[in-house]
Write a protein that holds these residues in place. Structure first.
Motif, mmCIF file in Angstrom:
data_model
loop_
_atom_site.group_PDB
_atom_site.id
_atom_site.type_symbol
_atom_site.label_atom_id
_atom_site.label_comp_id
_atom_site.label_asym_id
_atom_site.label_seq_id
_atom_site.Cartn_x
_atom_site.Cartn_y
_atom_site.Cartn_z
ATOM 1 N N VAL A 68 0.828 -1.192 0.000
ATOM 2 C CA VAL A 68 0.000 0.000 0.000
ATOM 3 C C VAL A 68 0.871 1.255 0.000
ATOM 4 O O VAL A 68 1.892 1.312 0.690
ATOM 5 N N ARG A 69 0.458 2.255 -0.763
ATOM 6 C CA ARG A 69 1.065 3.586 -0.723
ATOM 7 C C ARG A 69 -0.056 4.567 -0.409
ATOM 8 O O ARG A 69 -1.028 4.658 -1.144
ATOM 9 N N VAL A 70 0.081 5.281 0.716
ATOM 10 C CA VAL A 70 -0.919 6.250 1.151
ATOM 11 C C VAL A 70 -0.383 7.652 0.889
ATOM 12 O O VAL A 70 0.752 7.962 1.251
ATOM 13 N N HIS A 71 -1.213 8.474 0.255
ATOM 14 C CA HIS A 71 -0.868 9.867 -0.041
ATOM 15 C C HIS A 71 -1.720 10.746 0.863
ATOM 16 O O HIS A 71 -2.941 10.594 0.894
ATOM 17 N N LEU A 72 -1.070 11.660 1.607
ATOM 18 C CA LEU A 72 -1.838 12.481 2.530
ATOM 19 C C LEU A 72 -1.239 13.865 2.715
ATOM 20 O O LEU A 72 -0.114 14.124 2.313
ATOM 21 N N GLU A 73 -2.040 14.733 3.307
ATOM 22 C CA GLU A 73 -1.626 16.077 3.680
ATOM 23 C C GLU A 73 -1.790 16.185 5.185
ATOM 24 O O GLU A 73 -2.704 15.607 5.758
ATOM 25 N N LEU A 74 -0.891 16.922 5.828
ATOM 26 C CA LEU A 74 -0.924 17.058 7.284
ATOM 27 C C LEU A 74 -0.942 18.521 7.690
ATOM 28 O O LEU A 74 -0.386 19.377 6.996
ATOM 29 N N ASP A 75 -1.563 18.772 8.844
ATOM 30 C CA ASP A 75 -1.465 20.093 9.456
ATOM 31 C C ASP A 75 -0.080 20.184 10.086
ATOM 32 O O ASP A 75 0.474 19.184 10.543
ATOM 33 N N TYR A 76 0.485 21.400 10.093
ATOM 34 C CA TYR A 76 1.821 21.583 10.643
ATOM 35 C C TYR A 76 1.800 22.771 11.571
ATOM 36 O O TYR A 76 1.130 23.752 11.263
ATOM 37 N N PRO A 77 2.424 22.776 12.682
ATOM 38 C CA PRO A 77 3.373 21.790 13.194
ATOM 39 C C PRO A 77 2.672 20.589 13.822
ATOM 40 O O PRO A 77 1.610 20.704 14.398
ATOM 41 N N CYS A 78 3.296 19.446 13.665
ATOM 42 C CA CYS A 78 2.842 18.204 14.289
ATOM 43 C C CYS A 78 4.027 17.244 14.302
ATOM 44 O O CYS A 78 5.056 17.509 13.692
ATOM 45 N N ASP A 79 3.865 16.151 14.986
ATOM 46 C CA ASP A 79 4.883 15.107 14.983
ATOM 47 C C ASP A 79 4.620 14.247 13.747
ATOM 48 O O ASP A 79 3.810 13.319 13.775
ATOM 49 N N ILE A 80 5.283 14.575 12.654
ATOM 50 C CA ILE A 80 5.029 13.926 11.367
ATOM 51 C C ILE A 80 5.286 12.422 11.444
ATOM 52 O O ILE A 80 4.489 11.618 10.961
ATOM 53 N N GLY A 81 6.374 12.041 12.058
ATOM 54 C CA GLY A 81 6.717 10.618 12.170
ATOM 55 C C GLY A 81 5.671 9.827 12.933
ATOM 56 O O GLY A 81 5.298 8.722 12.528
ATOM 57 N N ALA A 82 5.183 10.395 14.036
ATOM 58 C CA ALA A 82 4.172 9.699 14.840
ATOM 59 C C ALA A 82 2.863 9.564 14.073
ATOM 60 O O ALA A 82 2.221 8.510 14.108
ATOM 61 N N ARG A 83 2.471 10.603 13.359
ATOM 62 C CA ARG A 83 1.218 10.547 12.599
ATOM 63 C C ARG A 83 1.325 9.541 11.459
ATOM 64 O O ARG A 83 0.384 8.787 11.195
ATOM 65 N N CYS A 84 2.467 9.513 10.775
ATOM 66 C CA CYS A 84 2.663 8.532 9.693
ATOM 67 C C CYS A 84 2.678 7.116 10.248
ATOM 68 O O CYS A 84 2.106 6.196 9.647
ATOM 69 N N ARG A 137 1.815 17.366 1.241
ATOM 70 C CA ARG A 137 1.708 18.791 1.540
ATOM 71 C C ARG A 137 1.512 18.972 3.038
ATOM 72 O O ARG A 137 0.872 18.166 3.695
ATOM 73 N N LEU A 138 2.081 20.055 3.569
ATOM 74 C CA LEU A 138 1.884 20.435 4.957
ATOM 75 C C LEU A 138 1.073 21.728 4.990
ATOM 76 O O LEU A 138 1.328 22.644 4.212
ATOM 77 N N HIS A 139 0.099 21.787 5.892
ATOM 78 C CA HIS A 139 -0.721 22.981 6.038
ATOM 79 C C HIS A 139 -0.323 23.668 7.332
ATOM 80 O O HIS A 139 -0.507 23.121 8.413
ATOM 81 N N SER A 140 0.219 24.869 7.242
ATOM 82 C CA SER A 140 0.662 25.613 8.409
ATOM 83 C C SER A 140 -0.529 26.227 9.126
ATOM 84 O O SER A 140 -1.384 26.862 8.511
ATOM 85 N N GLU A 141 -0.580 26.047 10.444
ATOM 86 C CA GLU A 141 -1.653 26.650 11.236
ATOM 87 C C GLU A 141 -1.557 28.169 11.222
ATOM 88 O O GLU A 141 -2.567 28.855 11.225
ATOM 89 N N THR A 142 -0.336 28.719 11.192
ATOM 90 C CA THR A 142 -0.176 30.173 11.215
ATOM 91 C C THR A 142 -0.620 30.816 9.914
ATOM 92 O O THR A 142 -1.054 31.945 9.900
ATOM 93 N N ALA A 143 -0.570 30.083 8.820
ATOM 94 C CA ALA A 143 -0.969 30.635 7.526
ATOM 95 C C ALA A 143 -2.416 30.285 7.194
ATOM 96 O O ALA A 143 -2.890 30.588 6.111
ATOM 97 N N HIS A 144 -3.130 29.661 8.164
ATOM 98 C CA HIS A 144 -4.495 29.203 7.884
ATOM 99 C C HIS A 144 -5.396 30.344 7.431
ATOM 100 O O HIS A 144 -6.089 30.245 6.444
ATOM 101 N N GLY A 145 -5.357 31.469 8.139
ATOM 102 C CA GLY A 145 -6.203 32.598 7.773
ATOM 103 C C GLY A 145 -5.504 33.571 6.837
ATOM 104 O O GLY A 145 -6.132 34.457 6.269
ATOM 105 N N ALA A 146 -4.207 33.410 6.658
ATOM 106 C CA ALA A 146 -3.436 34.333 5.821
ATOM 107 C C ALA A 146 -3.535 33.929 4.353
ATOM 108 O O ALA A 146 -3.972 32.848 4.007
#
Length: 127
Positions: free
Chosen positions: A68-84, A112-121
């Protein structure tokens, strides 16, 4: 087994059991396994930001094993390794439980990573 047919008694033996190798098999399409893996990834991630695309999966099935190959986007900052890692474990568990396949490999590709600080920007660079 004995049973009566018509007016006379007729003896017949029970049909011989068909050996497992000759019974046939159910083949589950790759796209079905991919949908299950994608849903498992969504379950493992929980809530994502509204601008994140839902995870999806691609699968290669050989006999009783699915790679299996899973393609995903994550909110950032987060523990990327733990979420994967959580996604990998959940995909292995759900595909195994629902399809009965071994999953020796789950590759997680963070697209892709989605930055929380740029969410409204506006889109662009954030310092």
């Amino acid at each position: 087994m004995t049973y009566v047919s018509g007016g006379g008694a007729e003896l017949r033996s029970a049909p011989a059991a068909v050996p497992p190798g000759e019974r046939g098999a159910t083949r589950i399409a790759d796209r079905v396994v991919a949908k299950i893996a994608g849903q498992a990834a969504r379950e493992a991630l929980g809530e994502l930001s509204e601008d994140a695309s839902p995870p999806y999966a691609s699968v290669v099935v050989r006999h009783t094993a699915a790679r299996v190959r899973v393609h995903l986007e994550l909110d950032y900052p987060c523990d990327i390794g733990a979420r994967c890692g959580r996604v990998r474990r959940h995909v292995v568990e759900r595909v195994g439980a629902l399809v009965g396949m071994e999953v020796p490999e789950v590759a997680v590709q963070v697209e892709r990573l989605h930055s929380e600080t740029a969410h409204g920007a506006q889109q662009g660079r954030t310092r």
